[in-house]
Design a protein around this motif. Structure first.
Motif, PDB file in Angstrom:
ATOM      1  N   ALA A 210      69.117  52.400  54.001  1.00  0.00           N
ATOM      2  CA  ALA A 210      68.566  51.647  52.874  1.00  0.00           C
ATOM      3  C   ALA A 210      69.708  51.231  51.962  1.00  0.00           C
ATOM      4  O   ALA A 210      70.564  52.043  51.612  1.00  0.00           O
ATOM      5  N   PHE A 211      69.720  49.955  51.610  1.00  0.00           N
ATOM      6  CA  PHE A 211      70.748  49.394  50.753  1.00  0.00           C
ATOM      7  C   PHE A 211      70.114  48.681  49.569  1.00  0.00           C
ATOM      8  O   PHE A 211      68.972  48.239  49.653  1.00  0.00           O
ATOM      9  N   ARG A 212      70.892  48.552  48.525  1.00  0.00           N
ATOM     10  CA  ARG A 212      70.479  47.723  47.394  1.00  0.00           C
ATOM     11  C   ARG A 212      71.535  46.655  47.206  1.00  0.00           C
ATOM     12  O   ARG A 212      72.735  46.938  47.200  1.00  0.00           O
ATOM     13  N   GLU A 213      71.071  45.430  47.078  1.00  0.00           N
ATOM     14  CA  GLU A 213      71.966  44.308  46.799  1.00  0.00           C
ATOM     15  C   GLU A 213      71.274  43.443  45.756  1.00  0.00           C
ATOM     16  O   GLU A 213      70.319  42.730  46.069  1.00  0.00           O
ATOM     17  N   GLY A 214      71.717  43.566  44.514  1.00  0.00           N
ATOM     18  CA  GLY A 214      71.055  42.844  43.436  1.00  0.00           C
ATOM     19  C   GLY A 214      69.611  43.286  43.314  1.00  0.00           C
ATOM     20  O   GLY A 214      69.320  44.468  43.178  1.00  0.00           O
TER      21      GLY A 214
END
Length: 135
Positions: free
Chosen positions: A68-72
């Motif tokens: 799981a990643f967060r980008e903006g």
């Protein structure tokens, strides 16, 4: 892109339950609502199931990795299996009359309905699900 969590699953049905723990941790960390959680649960657990069953053929010597990643304002889940891949563009239409009563074959359709964006790469062994977080 900031990595938030990684989960490695053995290729068995029981492992899919671990997706809930991953999503619970992310909900605590990011504070998204229960409706958003339900969308994630359906799409990410379907991605895990497809990787375990169709990708790795329930071969417990193979694993599935979910990151799981967060980008903006995007929450991105990448699922990777050790299978041979598939051509996602040739999947049968689950809404076609001849497919409506089949017990399976709706997973990709459901992921496309619930995620804001779906991308396949590495010959179908890698799947990215993107969800827009509320502002």
């Amino acid at each position: 892109m900031k990595l938030l969590q990684t989960l490695t699953l053995r290729s068995s049905y029981e492992e899919i339950e671990k997706v809930e723990g991953l999503l619970n941790e992310l909900q605590t960390e990011l504070g998204f609502n229960d409706e958003f959680y339900a969308r994630l649960m359906l799409a990410v657990s379907e991605a895990a199931t497809n990787s375990i069953v169709h990708g790795n053929q329930l071969d417990e010597s193979k694993s599935v990795e979910i990151s799981a990643f967060r980008e903006g304002n995007l929450l991105i889940f990448e699922t990777r299996d050790e299978g041979e891949g598939f051509d996602y563009e040739t999947l049968p239409d689950p809404l076609a009359k001849e497919n409506l009563l089949k017990a399976s074959g709706r997973g990709v359709f459901l992921m496309e309905e619930y995620a804001d964006e779906v991308e396949y790469s590495d010959d179908g062994t890698k799947l990215s699900l993107k969800f827009k977080l509320a502002d």
